[in-house]
Write a protein that holds these residues in place. Structure first.
Motif, PDB file in Angstrom:
ATOM      1  N   TYR A  69     -11.205 -38.947  14.020  1.00  0.00           N
ATOM      2  CA  TYR A  69     -11.665 -40.188  14.991  1.00  0.00           C
ATOM      3  C   TYR A  69     -12.862 -40.307  15.298  1.00  0.00           C
ATOM      4  O   TYR A  69     -13.521 -41.018  16.286  1.00  0.00           O
ATOM      5  CB  TYR A  69     -10.453 -40.065  16.240  1.00  0.00           C
TER       6      TYR A  69
ATOM      7  N   LYS B 105      -7.455 -27.524  14.592  1.00  0.00           N
ATOM      8  CA  LYS B 105      -6.213 -27.287  15.218  1.00  0.00           C
ATOM      9  C   LYS B 105      -5.175 -28.159  14.333  1.00  0.00           C
ATOM     10  O   LYS B 105      -5.609 -29.040  13.427  1.00  0.00           O
ATOM     11  CB  LYS B 105      -6.170 -27.842  16.558  1.00  0.00           C
TER      12      LYS B 105
ATOM     13  N   TYR C 232     -14.132 -34.398  23.207  1.00  0.00           N
ATOM     14  CA  TYR C 232     -13.105 -34.737  24.294  1.00  0.00           C
ATOM     15  C   TYR C 232     -13.335 -33.816  25.356  1.00  0.00           C
ATOM     16  O   TYR C 232     -13.559 -32.916  25.219  1.00  0.00           O
ATOM     17  CB  TYR C 232     -11.568 -34.473  23.940  1.00  0.00           C
TER      18      TYR C 232
END
Ligand code: ATP
Length: 143
Positions: free
Chosen positions: A29, A36, A125
Protein backbone atom coordinates in the motif's frame (compact mmCIF):
# COMPACT_ATOMS: atom_id res chain seq x y z
CA UNK A 1 -19.86 -10.03 13.59
CA UNK A 2 -16.83 -8.58 11.88
CA UNK A 3 -14.35 -10.85 10.24
CA UNK A 4 -11.24 -11.42 12.40
CA UNK A 5 -7.70 -11.71 11.17
CA UNK A 6 -4.58 -12.58 13.12
CA UNK A 7 -1.16 -11.87 11.68
CA UNK A 8 2.33 -12.08 13.11
CA UNK A 9 5.65 -10.57 12.18
CA UNK A 10 8.77 -9.00 13.49
CA UNK A 11 11.18 -6.21 14.04
CA UNK A 12 14.13 -7.93 12.41
CA UNK A 13 17.67 -6.77 13.18
CA UNK A 14 21.23 -7.71 12.27
CA UNK A 15 24.78 -6.65 13.09
CA UNK A 16 26.60 -5.36 10.03
CA UNK A 17 30.26 -4.30 10.45
CA UNK A 18 29.66 -3.65 14.14
CA UNK A 19 26.58 -1.54 13.46
CA UNK A 20 23.09 -2.63 14.33
CA UNK A 21 20.56 -2.42 11.51
CA UNK A 22 16.79 -2.72 11.48
CA UNK A 23 14.73 -4.20 8.67
CA UNK A 24 11.82 -2.20 7.29
CA UNK A 25 9.58 -3.08 4.42
CA UNK A 26 7.62 -0.97 2.01
CA UNK A 27 4.21 -2.64 2.00
CA UNK A 28 2.01 -3.05 -1.08
CA UNK A 29 0.00 0.00 0.00
CA UNK A 30 3.12 2.19 -0.21
CA UNK A 31 3.70 2.54 3.53
CA UNK A 32 6.74 1.78 5.66
CA UNK A 33 6.00 -1.26 7.79
CA UNK A 34 7.32 -4.50 9.26
CA UNK A 35 7.32 -7.97 7.72
CA UNK A 36 4.19 -9.84 8.80
CA UNK A 37 1.42 -12.06 7.53
CA UNK A 38 -1.61 -14.13 8.36
CA UNK A 39 -1.58 -17.17 10.60
CA UNK A 40 -2.22 -20.52 8.98
CA UNK A 41 -3.97 -23.50 10.56
CA UNK A 42 -1.74 -25.48 12.90
CA UNK A 43 0.84 -22.75 13.37
CA UNK A 44 1.90 -20.99 16.53
CA UNK A 45 2.17 -17.19 16.28
CA UNK A 46 5.96 -17.46 16.55
CA UNK A 47 6.00 -19.89 13.62
CA UNK A 48 3.83 -17.53 11.60
CA UNK A 49 6.15 -14.60 12.32
CA UNK A 50 9.27 -16.49 11.20
CA UNK A 51 7.57 -18.02 8.14
CA UNK A 52 6.28 -14.66 6.96
CA UNK A 53 9.64 -12.97 7.51
CA UNK A 54 11.27 -15.73 5.47
CA UNK A 55 8.64 -15.63 2.70
CA UNK A 56 8.46 -11.85 2.41
CA UNK A 57 12.12 -10.93 2.87
CA UNK A 58 14.27 -14.06 2.36
CA UNK A 59 15.71 -13.87 5.87
CA UNK A 60 15.79 -16.80 8.28
CA UNK A 61 15.14 -15.30 11.69
CA UNK A 62 15.25 -16.33 15.32
CA UNK A 63 12.69 -15.12 17.88
CA UNK A 64 14.35 -13.17 20.69
CA UNK A 65 11.25 -11.97 22.56
CA UNK A 66 7.70 -10.75 22.11
CA UNK A 67 7.35 -6.99 21.52
CA UNK A 68 3.64 -6.26 21.61
CA UNK A 69 0.32 -6.75 19.86
CA UNK A 70 -1.43 -4.05 17.85
CA UNK A 71 -5.05 -4.02 16.75
CA UNK A 72 -6.76 -2.11 13.95
CA UNK A 73 -9.70 -2.28 11.62
CA UNK A 74 -9.76 -1.96 7.87
CA UNK A 75 -12.37 -2.19 5.19
CA UNK A 76 -12.12 -5.20 2.90
CA UNK A 77 -13.90 -4.96 -0.48
CA UNK A 78 -15.51 -8.41 0.00
CA UNK A 79 -15.64 -9.01 3.76
CA UNK A 80 -16.42 -5.50 4.99
CA UNK A 81 -14.91 -4.38 8.28
CA UNK A 82 -12.08 -6.63 9.44
CA UNK A 83 -10.84 -6.64 13.05
CA UNK A 84 -7.15 -7.28 12.82
CA UNK A 85 -4.56 -8.19 15.40
CA UNK A 86 -0.83 -8.28 14.67
CA UNK A 87 1.63 -9.98 17.05
CA UNK A 88 5.14 -8.61 16.76
CA UNK A 89 8.39 -10.20 17.91
CA UNK A 90 11.95 -9.05 18.18
CA UNK A 91 13.76 -11.24 15.65
CA UNK A 92 17.46 -11.67 15.03
CA UNK A 93 18.38 -12.18 11.38
CA UNK A 94 20.30 -15.35 10.62
CA UNK A 95 21.25 -16.62 7.20
CA UNK A 96 19.68 -15.43 3.98
CA UNK A 97 19.98 -12.37 1.79
CA UNK A 98 17.25 -9.82 1.25
CA UNK A 99 14.95 -10.97 -1.49
CA UNK A 100 11.60 -9.15 -1.41
CA UNK A 101 8.60 -11.24 -2.40
CA UNK A 102 7.18 -8.76 -4.87
CA UNK A 103 3.70 -10.30 -4.87
CA UNK A 104 3.38 -9.36 -1.19
CA UNK A 105 5.53 -6.28 -0.61
CA UNK A 106 7.10 -3.46 -2.62
CA UNK A 107 10.53 -3.65 -1.05
CA UNK A 108 12.70 -4.37 1.94
CA UNK A 109 15.95 -2.88 3.28
CA UNK A 110 18.20 -2.45 6.32
CA UNK A 111 18.46 0.87 8.17
CA UNK A 112 20.54 2.16 11.04
CA UNK A 113 18.30 2.68 14.09
CA UNK A 114 18.10 6.47 13.84
CA UNK A 115 17.25 6.26 10.16
CA UNK A 116 14.67 3.50 10.75
CA UNK A 117 12.93 5.56 13.42
CA UNK A 118 12.80 8.59 11.12
CA UNK A 119 11.42 6.51 8.27
CA UNK A 120 8.78 5.00 10.56
CA UNK A 121 7.66 8.44 11.76
CA UNK A 122 7.53 9.82 8.22
CA UNK A 123 5.98 6.97 6.29
CA UNK A 124 4.79 4.32 8.71
CA UNK A 125 1.50 3.41 10.38
CA UNK A 126 1.35 5.32 13.65
CA UNK A 127 0.38 2.22 15.64
CA UNK A 128 3.74 0.71 14.66
CA UNK A 129 5.59 3.57 16.41
CA UNK A 130 5.24 1.80 19.75
CA UNK A 131 6.41 -1.49 18.24
CA UNK A 132 9.62 -0.05 16.87
CA UNK A 133 10.13 1.98 20.03
CA UNK A 134 9.79 -1.08 22.28
CA UNK A 135 12.04 -3.16 20.04
CA UNK A 136 14.75 -0.48 20.15
CA UNK A 137 14.37 -0.36 23.92
CA UNK A 138 14.85 -4.15 24.11
CA UNK A 139 17.98 -3.70 21.99
CA UNK A 140 19.15 -0.95 24.39
CA UNK A 141 19.20 1.66 21.64
CA UNK A 142 18.32 5.30 22.15
CA UNK A 143 16.87 7.23 19.22
P1 ATP B 1 -0.96 -9.49 5.91
O1 ATP B 1 -1.28 -10.77 5.22
O2 ATP B 1 0.52 -9.19 5.91
O3 ATP B 1 -1.50 -9.37 7.28
P2 ATP B 1 -2.72 -7.79 4.26
O4 ATP B 1 -2.25 -6.98 3.10
O5 ATP B 1 -3.70 -8.87 4.01
O6 ATP B 1 -1.43 -8.28 5.00
P3 ATP B 1 -2.90 -5.44 5.96
O7 ATP B 1 -1.43 -5.25 5.83
O8 ATP B 1 -3.49 -5.43 7.33
O9 ATP B 1 -3.38 -6.80 5.32
O10 ATP B 1 -3.58 -4.36 5.04
C1 ATP B 1 -4.99 -4.22 4.95
C2 ATP B 1 -5.33 -2.73 5.07
O11 ATP B 1 -4.93 -2.27 6.37
C3 ATP B 1 -4.60 -1.84 4.06
O12 ATP B 1 -5.45 -0.79 3.71
C4 ATP B 1 -3.41 -1.30 4.85
O13 ATP B 1 -2.97 -0.05 4.37
C5 ATP B 1 -3.98 -1.21 6.25
N1 ATP B 1 -2.96 -1.40 7.30
C6 ATP B 1 -1.86 -2.18 7.26
N2 ATP B 1 -1.15 -2.10 8.38
C7 ATP B 1 -1.81 -1.25 9.20
C8 ATP B 1 -1.59 -0.75 10.50
N3 ATP B 1 -0.52 -1.10 11.21
N4 ATP B 1 -2.50 0.10 11.01
C9 ATP B 1 -3.59 0.49 10.30
N5 ATP B 1 -3.86 0.05 9.06
C10 ATP B 1 -2.99 -0.80 8.50
Amino acid sequence: MNRKEISAGGVVYRQKDGQLQIQLIQDRYGKTSLAKGKMEAGETVEETALREIWEETGIVGKIISPVDIIAYQYNHPEYGVVDKEVHYYLVEAGEGTLKPQIEEINGVDWYEPQEAWKKQLQGGYSNNDIILQKALELLKIDV
